[in-house]
Design a protein around this motif. Structure first.
Motif, PDB file in Angstrom:
ATOM      1  N   UNK A   1       1.041  -1.359  -0.225  1.00  9.26           N
ATOM      2  CA  UNK A   1       0.182   0.327  -0.288  1.00  9.26           C
ATOM      3  C   UNK A   1       0.732   1.214   0.430  1.00  9.26           C
ATOM      4  N   UNK A   2       1.226   1.438   1.184  1.00  7.92           N
ATOM      5  CA  UNK A   2       2.485   2.297   0.866  1.00  7.92           C
ATOM      6  C   UNK A   2       3.772   2.225  -0.155  1.00  7.92           C
ATOM      7  N   UNK A   3       4.634   1.311  -1.130  1.00  8.13           N
ATOM      8  CA  UNK A   3       4.676   2.112  -3.023  1.00  8.13           C
ATOM      9  C   UNK A   3       3.564   2.322  -3.295  1.00  8.13           C
TER      10      UNK A   3
ATOM     11  N   UNK B   1      -5.042 -12.627   4.134  1.00  3.48           N
ATOM     12  CA  UNK B   1      -3.565 -11.502   4.133  1.00  3.48           C
ATOM     13  C   UNK B   1      -3.737 -11.446   1.999  1.00  3.48           C
ATOM     14  N   UNK B   2      -3.941 -12.628   1.391  1.00  5.45           N
ATOM     15  CA  UNK B   2      -3.924 -12.714   0.053  1.00  5.45           C
ATOM     16  C   UNK B   2      -5.661 -11.495  -0.612  1.00  5.45           C
ATOM     17  N   UNK B   3      -6.342 -12.106   0.313  1.00  8.41           N
ATOM     18  CA  UNK B   3      -7.960 -11.883   0.117  1.00  8.41           C
ATOM     19  C   UNK B   3      -7.406 -10.750   0.488  1.00  8.41           C
ATOM     20  N   UNK B   4      -7.194  -9.834   1.359  1.00  6.21           N
ATOM     21  CA  UNK B   4      -6.773  -8.588   1.242  1.00  6.21           C
ATOM     22  C   UNK B   4      -6.372  -7.637   0.317  1.00  6.21           C
TER      23      UNK B   4
ATOM     24  N   UNK C   1      -7.696  -4.314  -1.886  1.00  3.72           N
ATOM     25  CA  UNK C   1      -6.735  -2.562  -1.520  1.00  3.72           C
ATOM     26  C   UNK C   1      -6.287  -3.148  -4.013  1.00  3.72           C
ATOM     27  N   UNK C   2      -5.893  -4.066  -4.369  1.00  4.67           N
ATOM     28  CA  UNK C   2      -5.853  -3.463  -5.383  1.00  4.67           C
ATOM     29  C   UNK C   2      -7.498  -2.663  -6.176  1.00  4.67           C
TER      30      UNK C   2
ATOM     31  N   UNK D   1      -4.586  -1.561 -12.145  1.00  8.71           N
ATOM     32  CA  UNK D   1      -4.033  -1.953 -10.679  1.00  8.71           C
ATOM     33  C   UNK D   1      -4.438  -3.132 -11.127  1.00  8.71           C
ATOM     34  N   UNK D   2      -4.105  -4.358 -10.589  1.00 11.51           N
ATOM     35  CA  UNK D   2      -3.415  -5.661 -10.789  1.00 11.51           C
ATOM     36  C   UNK D   2      -3.375  -6.999 -10.338  1.00 11.51           C
ATOM     37  N   UNK D   3      -4.414  -7.495  -9.623  1.00  9.74           N
ATOM     38  CA  UNK D   3      -3.522  -8.760  -8.901  1.00  9.74           C
ATOM     39  C   UNK D   3      -2.874  -9.636 -10.143  1.00  9.74           C
ATOM     40  N   UNK D   4      -1.902 -10.929  -9.461  1.00  8.18           N
ATOM     41  CA  UNK D   4      -2.006 -12.017  -9.979  1.00  8.18           C
ATOM     42  C   UNK D   4      -1.677 -12.871  -8.677  1.00  8.18           C
ATOM     43  N   UNK D   5      -2.513 -14.069  -9.937  1.00  5.02           N
ATOM     44  CA  UNK D   5      -3.104 -14.748  -8.206  1.00  5.02           C
ATOM     45  C   UNK D   5      -1.732 -16.203  -8.514  1.00  5.02           C
ATOM     46  N   UNK D   6      -1.100 -16.739  -8.423  1.00  3.71           N
ATOM     47  CA  UNK D   6      -0.600 -17.926  -9.009  1.00  3.71           C
ATOM     48  C   UNK D   6      -1.360 -19.013  -7.704  1.00  3.71           C
ATOM     49  N   UNK D   7      -0.857 -20.674  -8.208  1.00  2.00           N
ATOM     50  CA  UNK D   7      -1.033 -20.998  -7.216  1.00  2.00           C
ATOM     51  C   UNK D   7      -0.311 -21.908  -7.574  1.00  2.00           C
TER      52      UNK D   7
END
Length: 146
Positions: free
Chosen positions: A1-3, A40-43, A47-48, A62-68
């Motif tokens: 978030x800070x970055x 934490x990953x759901x948060x 945020x994204x 702004x996106x999230x990448x969800x590796x398995x």
């Protein structure tokens, strides 16, 4: 978030930028053995999505990448530690781990770090200009949704 707070104003001023969060399929498929990790990953997904809305109408995405399950160096070390003295190939140990702990995985194997990096490279490139606020899965089909 800070970055994000530090870099997004400059991106907005230049009207171009990419913010990527590396989350996990565990954000959607919270593992019982790691509930805190999953939460934490759901948060990160929330945020994204919120940051993407802040950049509405700009060329900043702004996106999230969800590796398995991914066969990284750390995972290799974990698998070796869990199977001391084993002469079986790491790929075989990894596939066995996936079968046991992520049975919904369609690939029936862990992703490679290069396979995850390919999606990150796309999301960071100009090619992803219409992709924002998304949770991009590279999970081998682990999350059981369509």
């Amino acid at each position: 978030m800070r970055l994000s707070r530090a870099y997004m104003p400059g991106m907005k001023e230049r009207n171009w930028g990419r913010v990527l969060f590396i989350a996990s399929e565990s954000a959607l498929n919270i593992p019982v053995e790691m509930v805190d990790y999953g939460v934490s990953k759901t948060a990160m997904l929330g945020l994204a999505r919120g940051l993407a809305k802040l950049m509405a109408g700009t060329n900043v995405t702004v996106n999230s990448v969800l590796p398995g399950p991914t066969l990284s160096e750390g995972v290799e070390d974990m698998l070796k530690a869990q199977n001391p003295g084993s002469t079986r190939p790491v790929a075989e140990l990894a596939a066995e781990f996936v079968q046991k702990h992520r049975p919904s995985n369609i690939l029936r194997r862990m992703a490679t770090v290069d396979e995850v990096a390919n999606l990150v490279a796309y999301a960071a490139s100009p090619l992803s200009s219409a992709t924002t606020g998304a949770a991009l899965r590279v999970d081998g089909g682990t999350v059981d949704t369509i």
